[in-house]
Motif scaffolding. Structure first.
Motif, short mmCIF file in Angstrom:
data_model
loop_
_atom_site.label_atom_id
_atom_site.label_comp_id
_atom_site.label_asym_id
_atom_site.label_seq_id
_atom_site.Cartn_x
_atom_site.Cartn_y
_atom_site.Cartn_z
N ARG A 10 0.84 -1.18 0.00
CA ARG A 10 0.00 0.00 0.00
C ARG A 10 0.88 1.23 0.00
O ARG A 10 0.42 2.33 0.13
N GLU A 58 3.37 4.08 -1.56
CA GLU A 58 3.52 4.72 -2.85
C GLU A 58 4.93 4.44 -3.32
O GLU A 58 5.85 5.19 -2.98
N LYS A 92 -3.27 7.72 5.30
CA LYS A 92 -3.29 6.43 4.59
C LYS A 92 -3.38 5.27 5.56
O LYS A 92 -4.07 4.29 5.31
N PRO A 122 -9.64 4.98 2.02
CA PRO A 122 -10.55 5.73 1.15
C PRO A 122 -10.32 7.24 1.23
O PRO A 122 -10.34 7.91 0.20
N TYR A 143 -7.56 8.71 2.00
CA TYR A 143 -6.29 8.94 1.32
C TYR A 143 -6.52 9.00 -0.19
O TYR A 143 -5.98 9.89 -0.87
N SER A 144 -7.34 8.08 -0.72
CA SER A 144 -7.60 8.10 -2.16
C SER A 144 -8.28 9.40 -2.58
O SER A 144 -7.99 9.94 -3.65
N ARG A 145 -9.17 9.88 -1.71
CA ARG A 145 -9.86 11.13 -2.06
C ARG A 145 -8.89 12.30 -2.07
O ARG A 145 -8.98 13.19 -2.91
N ARG A 172 -5.70 12.13 -2.78
CA ARG A 172 -4.89 11.98 -4.00
C ARG A 172 -5.70 12.43 -5.21
O ARG A 172 -5.14 13.05 -6.13
N ALA A 173 -7.00 12.14 -5.20
CA ALA A 173 -7.84 12.56 -6.33
C ALA A 173 -7.91 14.09 -6.39
O ALA A 173 -7.87 14.68 -7.47
N SER A 230 -14.90 2.86 -13.26
CA SER A 230 -15.38 3.23 -11.94
C SER A 230 -16.90 3.10 -11.87
O SER A 230 -17.43 2.55 -10.91
#
Lengths: 244, 287, 988
Positions: free
Chosen positions: A3, A5, C116, C121, C123-125, C127-128, C577
């Motif tokens: 997980r 990067e 993270k 989730p 964290y993904s947001r 990054r988005a 998605s």
């Protein structure tokens, strides 16, 4: 499960290097003058390898003799404490035998064997710590130890690993990175672009192979320069002791 | 290296004299000079390297593992690897047996206990890079140094897990790890040592060199722990490559004499080793 | 070895990070290299120096400097950048994503890593947000910058060290930009809600603010206030003496317990009929463990991943035969108290040994058949002792009118939000606009549920519109089912062909293109399509003709979507998605932009179109002689509706070639169907209804049950046929990663209750589960001469006992597991609808690779990546189905609003305080409570006979049992508290 990067969109890897940066490379030659004809010690990042060469010498088995040239024997011994989790290894483990054979094949071409007929040159490698790039470190250590032993070679063989993260090539991988992507190890002859060793155990798409090899060869050339620097430094040191 | 009969006889005579003369002018209780380095393996809890001037070199690493104490026969496991020898050869098996019995007998196991169920198990791995004489002493010296510099992670979860099972949790800061010695209740922590003694006539030699080994009449190993003699104690044929042609039986006087000698000199050896550890520079470079 | 830095010749400095990992109960020493550098850019356009020293990445791209040269100003006029602390990211992510605030934000690597580790989730947001660049978020790698790297001090906790690292970065940014390095001076504001960090930052001289303080300093503070999450700042949150839930166990205890088998992990399912009863399926026990009562549920939500501990045997219970709904649980929780008495919380302290003995008993009682006689329905009960992962997401709900206070002041007050999902508790939020929001659907988010609060705490996100307004209801539905419905972004639309709607095959046929050369020209074939009326996105077309050797050539042509949707483009990512198109009654949420779905890809008649064709040669009995796959160009001759096609085929006067080929197709389809039925294909009915919308007022007018014509079956058979052939081909080429679809056989336990009901109420009828053929045959045999609908009813109830079909990559299972139970085939996939399903897009790509048309993209050859794709499309498929059904339910409710009527119904479930009735005409189910049917005190409930007897309102004795046909008045009734509209059934 990675997980982490491994290569962030900002261009930095998990240990802070950029895609084309080598890890700390440290080497010494003639580290075991009494117990071996030639010896070296190489550290690539946290991978630590001792190499001891003895030869050319008379082979222990008469049957092993080859009248056209020297017989080269590699013996890698990976310490059970070399990895984060201790793992006891048997002497005849497949992985170890594979490393031996790979190294033998790599150096068969570079050592001028015909100068030493009916002899054996045995190279013993001890892996004290592993953190990625093992085969490369073994290659480099062997090169240096053979030079120290005064065994004639056509040129340096410098080794480095490189991997493909998605579509980005990364140079000199550590253990975390190796477990998260496909990678290859190469051994380059001196300053040329010829490869004496190319080992790939996963899958890499053909289109990306060229870029990967390009950066790997560039990396190997830098390693070669660093090794050469150490050899000359040591030689100068020895020479200075001779001259009054 | 093989000695000629003349050399052998010469050596034997000079060693058997009342005022013995050793080829390198050492006293009978003196060890050869060694070079010591510890804590250079980053992934091990403790590590040590011992090098002699003739090139003999031994690297020892200590790694810990959390185990259920009930399932383990012993909390210390010792492994010796000598390149060129099979793991089940007499030579290696013998060395391993001696080291294992030494450690199992004389070690503060309570300092390894974590909770009522869990404990640390230490894996001691010795790699003999090269050797000239019988390596047992130096192996034990390397182990001594490694054990003294071993750090174990600190436990932060509950020590009492008799009723409810809890997985042990450790402080994630390595700086909080404690030396084995500090975990022990007693003030000083000195792991055991094995001293190798050669017997020639009425003389006893500590740490016989490779040439001296060839003319010995017998060999004794004595263990030292907690400032006194300990077991295993037994006699041994040191040479592996050549027979000891002078091999003779051992009289009990020699055994007593060796015990007295050990009592007299071993404390200094320990002191010297401790000092060597302290004097090291902390740079982690081994060459 | 505290800080051993070495400077390398390349200018880097290397140090090492040493720490201890307690994973799996071990104590592993981990050492990693850590390189420090001085060339990490600040990413600000204001900066004069960083732009001079940029290093390109592996692909040669130069980093973009995103932080604006003229950033937004605070109300005091100062331009500013924001650096956030971890807690802001974790708790106020929607504020960060909101378009009203938070621009030019710097996220330090320390914060990113902490986020993270806590919530992937979120964290993904983050990054988005960084990738989208609209809000100008940047990640600053402070851990790798020599000047901002912090070494942990002795005995400093990891949190303190991280806080120090974040503060150092704030300091660095301040110094870097505001001391003559940049074009303008920019205020660096550090926003944190952590009291300690706030205090230390202030004393370090940094401009630190809490979230509330920062929001207040913005020009548009008023609008934003309600969106500030509640749990972290205010102390007056906890109502003293409300309730006390047991605290969760520590991580060490949980791991230890799971390892030695005294604690179990699983997903919590709240019972549809009893809001205070949940069950957790654990592999160790054959039957799920019951969790009864709010204390034992211990703040767990439906679908949370929880850890449970068995309760002592005295507290084991039967599953509830009572209906309990959340709405009936008043704010003071009356209903709770009643159950409280029954489901006591165990406070005894028992040792692990005792727990293990308990577990063994529980296993015996759930598996053994003999015991079933004695302790018949005694199921082990358990309590929740920890939550492993919360399933919290955006929720739609309505403010409960009774919770809104009457004063008209502008102070933010607590009120309750009742959620649309009735399996979830009510949420307490704090808002100033409670009165305005009454009667409207709102979106809320849960922040926390502490052990001394009776209800979870959340905050308001946004308002959707009036309850019962079509837009609000549609949006609410889509949100609740996690369907992405926002318009396609610019980057997605830029992947479409430039010609747009003017695209033609002619303009895009380049004979030089090697791929075009591989296309086969099938424009001479008489291709036609058969679809529902008014269909514009035509996925599939067919043709057939007789061959000279007496066999037939049959072709199925599917829209060549993958020609337009290339792998690794934004368009592909968005389609992946979304996973599928979602069909609501009045609206369709497309997976692909309309220009593709309804024009370029759609196999419209009279124009040339690209297609992916499967051509078979079959004999008279529809046996395959050979099969070929090819990319092609076709020209559909006509687009029929089902009825239209049926009429044409049946019309004996029509004998042109096209009609003849349609008749060939119909004959062959009948042969294919009979083969399938012989092999055991299931024909299960579901109460599918179609809502007719009044064309003018677009009000729902009438509800109709879908009728099946022969032509429906024609298309269906050939689609199945194509899917099977394609499945074999791609599995052959990519044995590890082919995208397939399977349907597991239902376990016998699923059918247990239904078979019990049959045995009790219908003599001689039973469903056999030995094979799908056995099931199909036994279903056929269960006929009631007096009521032909009974068979359909039984099929509907059987559908509910089935397992769900799922997509999977072929490497995940062995060949026997590929079996599709419902279709009775050994291997299956979805190939025929790439316009509306992403699975089919993947299959198209794999088939193109298998036939050598073009190289298959790596992501469809990598098992791990396929697992991720598959997981997502399975989820989206499920959600789309639920959303579709919910939409139908809503509109049916609207139809019923206007027409109250008396209908026939069938009882499908019986409780001791009510029954559930299915009304086939509308396809709805409703609960009828005992108290609305008659005198509750006279009721007798016979569990074994599934029978409820009571005296009804008119004084007559009534006996109701499962499968009984009843008459009901159907009315649509709106509940004011929850805003839900339900079908209210009243027994006649």
């Amino acid at each position: 499960m990675s997980r982490l990067e491994l290569y962030s969109p900002e261009g930095l890897r998990v240990d802070g290097r950029r895609w084309n940066e080598l890890r700390r490379f440290d080497c010494r030659i003639n580290t075991h003058p009494q117990s071996a004809d030639g010896s070296s010690y190489v550290e690539q990042g946290n991978t630590k390898v001792i190499c001891m060469v003895s030869g050319p010498k008379e082979p222990s088995n008469k049957s092993q003799q080859n009248s056209s040239g020297a017989v080269i024997e590699f013996n890698v011994s990976i310490a059970s404490f070399s990895t984060t989790n201790r793992k006891k290894r048997s002497k005849n483990e497949k992985r170890t035998i594979e490393l031996n054979t790979t190294l033998e094949r790599t150096f068969e071409q570079s050592i001028i064997r015909k100068l030493y007929p009916r002899t054996t040159i045995s190279v013993n490698l001890h892996v004290l710590a592993q953190d990625g790039g093992l085969l490369a470190a073994l290659t480099n250590a062997s090169t240096l130890a053979l030079i120290d032993a005064g065994i004639s070679m056509y040129d340096y063989i410098s080794g480095i690993s490189a991997g493909l993260h998605d579509i980005s090539p990364l140079l000199d991988l550590n253990t975390l990175e190796e477990s998260g992507m496909s990678f290859l190890t190469i051994g380059v002859v001196g300053n040329s672009e010829k490869l004496s060793l190319l080992l790939l155990e996963d899958k890499i798409p053909l289109d990306n192979l060229e870029d990967l090899l390009a950066i790997a060869i560039a990396g190997s050339h830098r390693i070669r320069d660093l090794m050469d620097q150490e050899v000359r430094r040591h030689a100068n040191l020895r020479a200075s002791k001779l001259v009054k | 290296m093989i000695l000629s009969p003349a050399e052998r006889s010469y050596l034997y005579d000079s060693l058997a004299k009342d005022e013995l003369i050793r080829p390198d002018a050492r006293a009978d209780y003196q060890f050869r000079p060694i070079e010591v380095k510890t804590s250079f393996l980053p992934s091990s809890n403790g590590s040590a390297r011992v090098r002699l001037t003739d090139g003999s070199e031994i690297i020892t690493s200590i790694k810990s593992k959390v185990v259920l104490a009930a399932e383990e026969k012993s909390l210390i496991e010792c492994d010796i690897d000598i390149p060129g020898f099979r793991d089940d050869s007499n030579f290696v098996a013998n060395l391993k047996y001696n080291m294992t019995s030494l450690l199992n007998k004389s070690f503060p196991f309570e300092s390894l206990k974590l909770t009522s169920k869990y404990a640390f198990k230490l894996f001691i791995d010795c790699v003999v890079i090269s050797y000239s004489s019988f390596p047992l002493t130096f192996i034990s010296i390397a182990c001594y140094l490694a054990l003294k510099s071993t750090k174990l992670p600190k436990l932060i979860s509950d020590v009492n897990d008799e009723e409810t099972a809890e997985q042990p949790l450790f402080s994630d800061d390595w700086e909080n790890a404690q030396y084995l010695g500090d975990l022990n209740d007693s003030k000083s922590f000195n792991p055991p040592l094995i001293i190798v003694i050669g017997v020639v006539g009425k003389n006893l030699l500590f740490d016989p060199s490779a040439e001296e080994e060839q003319v010995l009449e017998n060999g004794i190993i004595i263990s030292w722990y907690n400032n006194d003699i300990s077991t295993p104690i037994h006699n041994l044929n040191f040479s592996v490559h050549s027979n000891m042609p002078n091999y003779k039986g051992l009289s009990q006087q020699m055994i007593m004499k060796s015990i007295l000698m050990a009592r007299k000199h071993c404390a200094n050896i320990v002191k010297a080793l401790d000092q060597a550890i302290e004097e090291q520079t902390d740079d982690g470079v081994i060459f | 070895m505290a800080d051993d830095r070495k400077r390398l010749s390349t200018g880097l400095v290397v140090t090492s990070k040493v720490f201890v990992s307690s994973k799996n109960g071990g104590a592993t020493k981990i050492v990693r290299e850590h390189y420090l550098r001085d060339d990490i850019p600040c990413y600000s356009k204001c900066c004069n120096i960083c732009q001079l020293d940029v290093k390109p990445n592996a692909l040669g791209e130069i980093p973009e400097f995103v932080l604006s040269q003229e950033p937004n100003k605070l109300s005091n006029g100062h331009p500013h950048y924001v650096i956030i602390d971890t807690n802001i990211a974790l708790h106020a992510i929607d504020l960060l994503e909101s378009a009203e605030c938070f621009y030019d934000v710097i996220i330090t690597q320390t914060v990113l890593d902490e986020v993270k580790n806590v919530s992937f989730p979120i964290y993904s947001r983050l990054r988005a947000l960084v990738k989208a660049q609209e809000k100008r978020f940047v990640i600053y790698h402070n851990e790798f910058n020599e000047q901002t790297y912090i070494v942990r001090e002795k005995n400093e906790s990891i949190n303190d060290r991280n806080d120090r690292a974040i503060r150092k970065s704030v300091e660095w940014y301040n110094k870097h930009l505001n001391t003559n390095n940049s074009k303008t001076n920019v205020d660096i504001i550090f926003v944190t809600n952590d009291k300690d960090n706030y205090r230390k930052a202030k004393s370090d001289g940094l401009d630190a603010r809490t979230l509330t303080e920062y929001i207040d300093s913005l020009p548009n503070a008023e609008d934003l206030h309600d969106m500030i999450p509640q749990n972290i700042t205010s102390d007056e949150q906890d109502m003293p003496g409300e309730t006390s839930y047991p605290e969760y166990y520590s991580t060490a205890r949980i791991l230890g317990g799971i390892k030695n088998g005294t604690l179990y992990q699983g997903i919590l399912n709240i019972s549809t009929y009893n809001f205070l009863e949940g069950s957790v399926s654990v592999p160790a026990f054959k039957k799920p463990l019951l969790i009864l009562g709010s204390k034992n549920l211990n703040r767990a939500f439906n679908s949370d991943s929880v850890v449970v501990e068995l309760l002592p045997k005295e507290l084991w219970r039967e599953p509830s035969s009572t209906i309990v709904e959340e709405e009936n649980v008043g704010e003071e929780g009356n209903v709770d108290d009643e159950n409280e008495g029954e489901n006591q919380v165990s406070t005894k302290i028992i040792s692990d040994k005792e727990r293990q003995l308990l577990a063994q008993e529980a296993m015996r009682s759930t598996s053994s058949k003999e015991l079933q006689q004695q302790e018949k329905r005694l199921q082990p009960t358990a309590k929740v002792v920890a939550i492993m992962r919360r399933s919290w997401r955006y929720y739609v709900g309505q403010i409960s009118p009774s919770s809104v206070q009457d004063d008209s002041s502008n102070v933010a007050r607590n009120c309750f939000v009742i959620l649309m999902d009735k399996l979830l508790p009510r949420i307490r939020i704090k808002t100033r606009k409670a009165r305005e929001l009454l009667g409207k659907r709102i979106v809320v988010v849960v922040d926390s549920w502490s052990s001394n609060s009776k209800y979870p705490q959340g905050h308001f996100v946004r308002c959707l519109g009036d309850v019962e307004s079509a837009e609000a209801e549609t949006e609410a539905l889509l949100l609740e089912h996690d369907v992405e419905y926002r318009p396609f972004s610019k980057s997605v639309l830029s992947c479409l062909p430039e010609d747009g709607d003017n695209w033609t095959v002619e303009n895009n046929s380049n004979p030089e293109d090697p791929k075009f050369a591989k296309r086969v020209d099938l424009r001479d074939r008489l291709v036609c399509s058969i679809d529902p009326p008014n269909c514009v996105d035509i996925d599939d077309a067919l043709h057939a003709r007789k061959l000279p050797n007496g066999n037939y050539e049959v072709g199925v042509h599917i829209a060549d979507v993958t020609h337009f949707v290339r792998a690794n483009t934004a368009l592909d990512a968005e389609a992946a998605s979304r996973g599928t198109s979602v069909y609501l009654v009045e609206k369709r949420i497309d997976m692909l932009p309309m220009v593709l779905g309804t024009n370029l890809c759609s196999l419209k008649p009279y124009v040339d179109r690209f297609a992916f064709s499967v051509i078979w040669e079959v004999d008279e009995d529809a046996n395959i002689v050979k099969v070929d796959f090819m990319k092609s160009i076709i020209k559909s001759r006509k687009a029929f509706a089902y009825e239209e096609a049926q009429i044409r085929i049946d019309d004996k006067t029509q004998n042109d070639e096209l009609t003849q080929s349609m008749r060939i197709l119909l004959n062959l389809s009948k042969k294919l169907k009979s083969k399938r039925v012989k092999a055991g294909a299931l024909n299960l009915a579901s109460p599918e209804v179609k809502v007719h919308m009044d064309n003018e007022t677009s009000d729902p007018g009438e509800v109709e049950i879908k009728q099946l014509l022969e032509t429906n079956s024609l298309v269906e058979e050939f689609m199945l046929f194509a899917n099977i052939s394609v499945a074999r081909k791609i599995f052959d080429a990519y044995s590890q990663t082919a995208m397939l679809r399977r349907h597991a056989a239902p376990p016998a336990t699923n059918f247990e209750e239904l078979n019990n009901m049959l045995r009790a109420r219908k003599k001689g009828m039973a469903l056999s589960l030995e094979s799908s053929k056995a099931l199909a045959d036994s279903l056929d045999r269960c006929m009631d001469e007096k009521d032909p609908y009974f068979n359909t009813l039984l099929r509907i109830m059987s559908t509910r006992c089935m397992m769900a079909a799922e997509y999977f990559p072929s490497g995940s299972y062995g060949y026997p597991e590929f079996w599709h139970y419902g279709l009775a085939v050994d291997i299956y996939t979805h190939f025929t609808s790439p316009i509306r399903r992403y699975c089919d897009v993947v299959v198209h790509r794999q088939l193109a690779g298998a036939i050598g048309y073009e190289q298959l993209d790596l992501s469809h050859r990598d098992k791990n990546k396929m697992e991720i794709i598959v997981k997502n499309i399975n989820k989206r498929h499920r959600n789309a189905q639920f959303a579709g059904r919910a939409s139908i339910e809503y509109y049916v409710g609207q139809v019923m609003k206007n027409n109250e009527s008396k209908q026939e119904g069938y009882i499908i479930k019986c409780f001791n305080n009510g029954v559930v009735v299915l009304v086939p005409t509308f396809g709805v189910e409703g609960l009828i409570r005992l108290e609305h049917m008659g005198d509750a005190s006279t009721s007798i409930f016979d569990e074994d006979k599934f029978e409820l007897s009571f005296t009804d309102l008119k004084g007559n004795n009534r006996k109701l049992a499962v499968f009984d046909k009843v008459h009901v008045h159907v009315r649509s009734v709106k509940d004011d508290t929850s805003g839900k509209r339900k079908a209210q059934l009243v027994l006649v």
